[in-house]
Design an enzyme around this catalytic site. Sequence first.
Site, PDB file in Angstrom:
ATOM      1  CG  PHE A 282     -36.517 -36.578 -20.434  1.00  0.00           C
ATOM      2  CD1 PHE A 282     -35.865 -36.751 -21.638  1.00  0.00           C
ATOM      3  CD2 PHE A 282     -37.342 -37.603 -19.976  1.00  0.00           C
ATOM      4  CE1 PHE A 282     -36.015 -37.928 -22.372  1.00  0.00           C
ATOM      5  CE2 PHE A 282     -37.499 -38.771 -20.696  1.00  0.00           C
ATOM      6  CZ  PHE A 282     -36.831 -38.939 -21.897  1.00  0.00           C
ATOM      7  CB  SER A 313     -28.341 -38.762 -22.481  1.00  0.00           C
ATOM      8  OG  SER A 313     -28.844 -39.587 -23.533  1.00  0.00           O
ATOM      9  CG  ASP A 314     -34.447 -40.448 -20.185  1.00  0.00           C
ATOM     10  OD1 ASP A 314     -34.554 -41.473 -20.896  1.00  0.00           O
ATOM     11  OD2 ASP A 314     -35.263 -40.185 -19.293  1.00  0.00           O
ATOM     12  CD1 TRP A 315     -36.238 -41.440 -26.812  1.00  0.00           C
ATOM     13  CD2 TRP A 315     -35.632 -43.581 -26.499  1.00  0.00           C
ATOM     14  NE1 TRP A 315     -36.601 -42.154 -27.923  1.00  0.00           N
ATOM     15  CE2 TRP A 315     -36.245 -43.472 -27.765  1.00  0.00           C
ATOM     16  CE3 TRP A 315     -35.173 -44.834 -26.089  1.00  0.00           C
ATOM     17  CZ2 TRP A 315     -36.429 -44.546 -28.618  1.00  0.00           C
ATOM     18  CZ3 TRP A 315     -35.349 -45.911 -26.937  1.00  0.00           C
ATOM     19  CH2 TRP A 315     -35.968 -45.768 -28.183  1.00  0.00           C
ATOM     20  CB  ALA A 317     -32.057 -36.276 -22.893  1.00  0.00           C
TER      21      ALA A 317
END
Length: 789
Positions: A282, A313-315, A317
Amino acid sequence: MMTVSGPAAHMALFALMTTTVIASAQAQDQDPGPLPTHVVDIASKLPLSKPIPTQSSPRVEKLLKKMTLEEKVGQLTQAAGGRSKTLNSKLTPAELDRVRAGRAGSYLHVAGAEPLRELQRVAVEESRLKIPLLFAMDVVHGYRTIFPVPIAISASWDPNDWERTARVSAEEASNSGLHWTFAPMVDIARDPRWGRVVEGAGEDAYLGSIMAAAQVQGYQGQSLSGAGTMMATTKHFGAYGAPLGGRDYGSAEISDRALHEIYLPPFYAAMKAGTGSYMTAFNDVGGQPTTGNADLINGVLRAKWGFDGMLVSDWNAVAELINHGVAASRADAGALAVSAGVDMDMMSLVYADDLTKAVMINPNLVQHVDNAVRNVLTAKERLGLFDNPMAYHDVDMERAEIRSADHIAQARLVAERSMVLLKNDKAALPLTSGAETIAVIGAMATDKQSQLGSWRARGDKTEVVTILEGIKAGAPKGTTIRFAPGAAPQSADESGIAAAVATVQSSDVVLLVIGEDYDLSGEARSRSSLALPQSQKALADAIFAVGKPVIILLTGGRPLAIPDVAEKADAVLMTWLLGNEAGPAVANIIFGRSVPGGKLPIAFPRTTGAVPYSYGEYPAGRPAHPNPVKDSNRFKDLPITQLFPFGHGLSYSAVDITDLTISTPFIDPGDSIDFSVRLTNSGTRPSYETPQLYVRDVVSRQAQPKMMLRGFKRVLLQPGESRTVTFTLSADQLTYYNRDGKWRVEAGRFDVMIGASAEDIRQRGSFQLSRTVESNVPAAAIATQTEVR
Ligand code: BGC
């Protein structure tokens, strides 16, 4: 020049007009009005990095040629099938239509052989191109059978424990319809205020690398398409573990050297072990959010290291690149992320909704989009999904695997091996004499929920055996167990302390179960204080005042600064949060049926103000001196040692480490060198010791850490038994990261130290490196060969 309208363009305008209020404009959904074209073109002016093409099969290429742009971004889109606590809840008819239209490539927070079979069926039978979906979940330390939290498993200092945990997790999860786990989390953390310290392997790059590789091997087995395996995601690529002040999501202000020597080696080790995917962090490193950092993703991970898998990607992001202030609009954020090398967008729906607009603005983006699709389809192919999309959906297998007797036994074993005996004065543990009255004090002794820790996948708290239940069942015959909860970690209600004191007054010995609960560590759970929660300190003080022998069973997911209670206690056992089998595992250790052997993967400080810290810092011009009157690299108000240092952990007998032999006084590039020590159990009980090999490059034009861990081995010794442990180190394990991006080290003297912790060195020696060594591999990611005779 093309123009674009709609929400993306509106956002672009607003970003340019008032750069400081991007986030609030987003939040308030303001309409900035009509758009001048020069503003809208921002995405087309992005300097895009070059795509790094990965290899793909003829099948994948053929499919790619058939796909529309919408179908391509569909493959790059990961949507949530539920929330982590309400799995599958969002799999509505509308969602199925999305699958039919080819607008989803993957789902997370879904589970179950049967519901996922139906979802997969829609994809492979009713969508135009019949591309199977990828199902993912955070299976981090168990799926239904929950093992100890990750920091605890790493405290076993034995990669086999991680491998067995990951294998059991994959056996359960892959038979419940899941292809892909968001683990291992390999972020190195030197500031335990960071809540996610609980998810990693602690402070050290070498230990972290060994544990990272073991997890990847456990999840993925020999082949991604093999039965009982799932694809690993090594996360969170970059330096997520180094946020300023330990505040989650914050900037990592670290040197390029620290990035490469400390934070990246576990990611490299995971790649060598074959990780199928990575997730970006993130946060930013020095102002560059990793989710848009082409230098790190395309540059280091793909071009330099040669990673050919998939990157997610992260959540949310990708959308958050706007909040970071590096993207002007959602389309711009999508362009930045996909061109940096992020293949799949987890949950921001930027790729789904805005990437086609970005491609209209800048047609060159298509190459990046194609590359990302290639990587996603190749991952599906490697998992065997094109050949057998239903392989993961066998309901009978699901039933057979979930919480099998073997899995529960493994969870108990790993829980036993994860505990760290921090202090044990006058052999207070184990409790061996029967016919005693034991007071078990503390609400954590009955807290089922907490033992599941952060990320419990499908863990069910009713399947947890609590510490109190374990002690009651495991105490020798004739023992009386009395329990009083006293006070819970997050409660202001201390009214139960008086009853706890009364319980202790009529008992012989106290097992004081205190610390943090599950909700005090984890994502978005950074804390400004490492002290015991107030209620726990109050309870401890009241219990000590009674004057009975006190054994602390410390709970939680991070190091705690507990100098005074540790001082007063007869013994302190770090029990972390141990999963389903917490109770029996604790009982086995405290009643002496099993032997403690864990070691700290991160130091416990004396006070919060003493962090961040690591044993592996660079030497100061005025090294820390024990005498506070001298001007030296220390706090005046603290001893120069840690409360419990990195690598510390006792067993039930003392083990001597003697007779260091070094195979050669000189080592040449390309050669290796052996260090052997003798371990002898000089006590009367079986015991573990984990000799730790540290090296130091004594003189180098770029200062080198005071100590670098380069080997360890957990060994069990019977009373009186001796064994020889040999570590074989290669010359490229001595290199460091140079400014030109090469791993190199100059000739000269090296000191070697072998001990029972970073502050308990028992054997010292030295050797010479004859000539400069160059290498392409992060030194801490190379595993030392170890032999026990
Ligand atoms: C976490 C990731 C996790 C993802 C999906 C994020 O909030 O940072 O580690 O994999 O959620 O649950």
